[in-house]
Scaffold this active site. Structure first.
Site, PDB file in Angstrom:
ATOM      1  N   HIS A 153      -3.583  -0.618   6.262  1.00  0.00           N
ATOM      2  CA  HIS A 153      -3.552   0.606   7.444  1.00  0.00           C
ATOM      3  C   HIS A 153      -4.058   0.416   8.135  1.00  0.00           C
ATOM      4  O   HIS A 153      -4.298   1.284   8.739  1.00  0.00           O
ATOM      5  CB  HIS A 153      -2.921   1.978   6.500  1.00  0.00           C
ATOM      6  CG  HIS A 153      -4.244   2.550   5.876  1.00  0.00           C
ATOM      7  ND1 HIS A 153      -5.782   2.510   6.275  1.00  0.00           N
ATOM      8  CD2 HIS A 153      -4.034   2.628   4.481  1.00  0.00           C
ATOM      9  CE1 HIS A 153      -6.590   3.039   5.258  1.00  0.00           C
ATOM     10  NE2 HIS A 153      -5.893   3.319   4.596  1.00  0.00           N
ATOM     11  N   HIS A 155      -9.667   0.597   2.674  1.00  0.00           N
ATOM     12  CA  HIS A 155      -9.487   2.333   3.594  1.00  0.00           C
ATOM     13  C   HIS A 155     -10.713   1.895   4.806  1.00  0.00           C
ATOM     14  O   HIS A 155     -12.152   2.090   4.773  1.00  0.00           O
ATOM     15  CB  HIS A 155      -9.922   3.213   3.107  1.00  0.00           C
ATOM     16  CG  HIS A 155      -8.836   4.424   3.913  1.00  0.00           C
ATOM     17  ND1 HIS A 155      -7.844   5.623   3.707  1.00  0.00           N
ATOM     18  CD2 HIS A 155     -10.204   5.244   5.425  1.00  0.00           C
ATOM     19  CE1 HIS A 155      -8.475   6.446   4.722  1.00  0.00           C
ATOM     20  NE2 HIS A 155      -8.833   5.962   5.719  1.00  0.00           N
ATOM     21  N   ASP A 190       2.192   2.974   3.638  1.00  0.00           N
ATOM     22  CA  ASP A 190       0.461   3.846   3.062  1.00  0.00           C
ATOM     23  C   ASP A 190       1.591   5.090   2.892  1.00  0.00           C
ATOM     24  O   ASP A 190       1.521   6.311   3.376  1.00  0.00           O
ATOM     25  CB  ASP A 190       0.475   4.124   4.051  1.00  0.00           C
ATOM     26  CG  ASP A 190      -1.183   5.232   3.929  1.00  0.00           C
ATOM     27  OD1 ASP A 190      -0.705   5.327   2.459  1.00  0.00           O
ATOM     28  OD2 ASP A 190      -1.721   4.750   4.772  1.00  0.00           O
ATOM     29  N   ASN A 248      -5.890   7.172  -5.822  1.00  0.00           N
ATOM     30  CA  ASN A 248      -6.111   8.193  -5.727  1.00  0.00           C
ATOM     31  C   ASN A 248      -5.177   9.241  -6.042  1.00  0.00           C
ATOM     32  O   ASN A 248      -5.126  10.441  -5.682  1.00  0.00           O
ATOM     33  CB  ASN A 248      -6.266   8.322  -3.840  1.00  0.00           C
ATOM     34  CG  ASN A 248      -5.820   8.210  -3.483  1.00  0.00           C
ATOM     35  OD1 ASN A 248      -3.975   7.728  -3.826  1.00  0.00           O
ATOM     36  ND2 ASN A 248      -5.202   8.966  -2.492  1.00  0.00           N
ATOM     37  N   HIS A 262       1.210  -1.301   0.140  1.00  0.00           N
ATOM     38  CA  HIS A 262      -0.087  -0.207   0.246  1.00  0.00           C
ATOM     39  C   HIS A 262       1.290   1.140   0.151  1.00  0.00           C
ATOM     40  O   HIS A 262       1.818   1.993   1.506  1.00  0.00           O
ATOM     41  CB  HIS A 262      -0.694   0.053   1.171  1.00  0.00           C
ATOM     42  CG  HIS A 262      -2.115   0.650   1.088  1.00  0.00           C
ATOM     43  ND1 HIS A 262      -3.239   1.324   1.299  1.00  0.00           N
ATOM     44  CD2 HIS A 262      -1.690   2.465   1.326  1.00  0.00           C
ATOM     45  CE1 HIS A 262      -3.827   2.627   1.494  1.00  0.00           C
ATOM     46  NE2 HIS A 262      -2.418   3.138   1.800  1.00  0.00           N
ATOM     47  N   LYS A 312     -10.236  -1.710  -4.256  1.00  0.00           N
ATOM     48  CA  LYS A 312     -10.180  -0.017  -3.501  1.00  0.00           C
ATOM     49  C   LYS A 312     -11.153   0.393  -2.674  1.00  0.00           C
ATOM     50  O   LYS A 312     -12.207   1.037  -3.905  1.00  0.00           O
ATOM     51  CB  LYS A 312      -8.906   0.892  -4.147  1.00  0.00           C
ATOM     52  CG  LYS A 312      -9.295   2.416  -2.937  1.00  0.00           C
ATOM     53  CD  LYS A 312      -8.399   1.725  -1.485  1.00  0.00           C
ATOM     54  CE  LYS A 312      -8.198   2.189  -0.603  1.00  0.00           C
ATOM     55  NZ  LYS A 312      -6.889   2.770   0.148  1.00  0.00           N
ATOM     56  N   HIS A 349       1.714   5.718  -2.147  1.00  0.00           N
ATOM     57  CA  HIS A 349       0.773   5.765  -3.255  1.00  0.00           C
ATOM     58  C   HIS A 349       2.540   6.514  -3.550  1.00  0.00           C
ATOM     59  O   HIS A 349       3.138   7.234  -3.488  1.00  0.00           O
ATOM     60  CB  HIS A 349       0.911   7.748  -2.494  1.00  0.00           C
ATOM     61  CG  HIS A 349      -0.308   6.879  -1.372  1.00  0.00           C
ATOM     62  ND1 HIS A 349      -1.945   7.196  -1.894  1.00  0.00           N
ATOM     63  CD2 HIS A 349      -0.399   6.441  -0.365  1.00  0.00           C
ATOM     64  CE1 HIS A 349      -2.845   6.496  -1.434  1.00  0.00           C
ATOM     65  NE2 HIS A 349      -2.005   6.150  -0.236  1.00  0.00           N
TER      66      HIS A 349
HETATM   67  C1  NCD Z   1      -3.111   9.268   2.123  1.00  0.00           C
HETATM   68  C2  NCD Z   1      -2.973  10.151   0.808  1.00  0.00           C
HETATM   69  O1  NCD Z   1      -2.362  11.446   0.879  1.00  0.00           O
HETATM   70  O2  NCD Z   1      -3.063  10.113  -0.429  1.00  0.00           O
HETATM   71  N1  NCD Z   1      -2.878   9.576   2.725  1.00  0.00           N
HETATM   72  C3  NCD Z   1      -3.138   9.541   4.385  1.00  0.00           C
HETATM   73  O3  NCD Z   1      -2.781  10.309   5.493  1.00  0.00           O
HETATM   74  N2  NCD Z   1      -3.130   7.994   4.449  1.00  0.00           N
HETATM   75  C4  NCD Z   1      -4.606   7.830   1.601  1.00  0.00           C
HETATM   76  C5  NCD Z   1      -4.775   6.975   2.040  1.00  0.00           C
HETATM   77  O4  NCD Z   1      -4.016   6.141   2.164  1.00  0.00           O
HETATM   78  O5  NCD Z   1      -5.885   7.763   3.012  1.00  0.00           O
HETATM   79 ZN    ZN Z   2      -2.864   5.346   1.331  1.00  0.00          ZN
END
Ligand code: NCD
Ligand code: ZN
Length: 362
Positions: free
Chosen positions: A189, A146, A263, A43, A14, A108, A16
């Site tokens: 998470h 989530h 995350d 996202n 997981h 997701k 980004h």
């Molecule tokens: C994530 C993001 O910044 O894209 N932020 C977070 O606080 N974890 C989004 C997510 O996974 O919830």
């Molecule tokens: Zn995330």
């Protein structure tokens, strides 16, 4: 020379990587910390909400987003999964076609407006029993969740007795699991005792969870004291009993339900006009932080038992659950203060928290 810890390269299930010119530096930070592959969250703006074809103003496709990541250095990963962002436009036919074509491995669930770029999420109650979820279940697509109750405010959202996450795991997850018994789910998470209890009470191999380094290391006191917003992510860090439950879950000998998902969420503008963007960046330093958390949980990473529990969490359980091979390559860490390597121009969690890493990648 202190003891060298060597385990197979690990998978971040997981993370980004975003979009735009910084993607290459985020991917490079991942490669440099011994990461062999990732599940890159959808996202983006607009979200990754189609299987294939050109991007449009409504969405990226898995094909085009994944293609962009591969070109930005992601081709060096052994595995790169992009889940489909479930929106009100998603159909059971999309799921079936995507799964048959091999492009759709995971989908997701985002709680509407529950976190960064989650406005397209559809409430969980609309999905349970739906044709889309039946298709996800029937086609063995993994559902990533989530898990937070959307639409709560104030004491309903966060209190010492309950939080948006504990409510979600107590109120919705048993319904979801019982309505779709064949569904493979990753509780992403997770941060609470309630979520750990849900995962541990479910069938092994059907329900698993990822846990971030920050939720193993910190509690809400660390965030609040001095308002250290670099630790602000969603779900928010919780209480000592929650951290303890997470630590016990990941360090239990032979466990196969919990695995790494950092995350890691870069924000170039962390502070906003009123408040702060949610997400902690741990590119370049995640295995080091996980090692520190395992040690704080009482694991001796110089013993075969300690190394085995660390290896399961970082390198083995994730591939096994997602159904791809454990890496044949290894990476090494040493217990030494040396600072993290990082290329991305965003503040990482240790810098933000004034934390020195106790481990270094060799
Ligand atoms: C994530 C993001 O910044 O894209 N932020 C977070 O606080 N974890 C989004 C997510 O996974 O919830
Ligand atoms: Zn995330």
């Amino acid at each position: 020379m202190s003891h060298i810890l060597e385990i197979p390269k690990w998978f971040d299930l997981h993370t980004h990587f975003r979009q735009g010119e910084l993607v290459a530096s985020y991917i490079s930070d991942h490669l440099e910390m011994g990461c062999a592959g990732a599940l890159a969250m959808p996202n983006t703006l607009p979200p990754v909400s189609k299987i294939d074809g050109e991007n449009s103003e409504h969405g990226w496709s898995i094909e085009s987003y994944r293609g962009m990541l591969l070109e930005a250095g992601g081709d060096q990963f052994e595995e790169l999964i992009v889940p489909l962002y479930l929106t009100k436009e998603t159909t059971a036919q999309d799921i079936e076609r995507g799964a048959k074509s091999g492009q759709l491995k995971a989908a997701k669930y985002y709680p509407p407006h529950g976190t960064t770029n989650s406005a397209h999420g559809v409430p969980i109650e609309n999905w349970i029993g739906s044709d889309v979820l039946k298709a996800i279940e029937a086609n063995e697509v993994i559902l990533c969740l989530h898990g937070e109750q959307h639409g709560l405010t104030g004491a309903d959202y966060f209190d010492s007795k309950h939080t948006a996450e504990s409510k979600f795991y107590q109120n919705w997850m048993p319904k979801l699991r019982d309505t779709h018994p064949g569904l493979k789910m990753v509780c992403e998470h997770i941060t609470t005792e309630a979520a750990v209890a849900f995962v541990e009470s479910s069938v092994e191999g059907k329900v698993a969870a990822t846990i971030t380094p920050q939720h193993l290391l910190y509690t809400v006191g660390h965030l609040i004291q001095g308002l250290r917003y670099h630790l602000y992510c969603l779900p928010i860090v919780k209480f000592e009993n929650d951290r303890e439950a997470l630590r016990q879950a990941v360090t239990k000998p032979g466990q196969s339900r919990f695995f790494a998902g950092t995350d890691s969420a870069p924000h170039t503008d962390k502070v906003t006009e009123c408040g702060c963007a949610a997400g902690c960046y741990t590119g370049g330093c995640a295995p080091q932080l996980y090692a520190m958390a395992f040690e704080e949980a009482g694991v001796n990473l110089a013993t075969p038992e300690g190394i085995d529990s660390f290896r399961r969490f970082l390198s083995a359980n994730g591939p096994e659950f997602y159904g791809f091979p454990v890496s044949n390559e290894t990476f090494q860490m040493v217990r030494e203060r040396r600072g993290a390597t990082k290329k991305a121009p965003v503040t990482s969690l240790p810098e933000g928290m004034g934390l020195e890493l106790e481990w270094a990648i060799v």
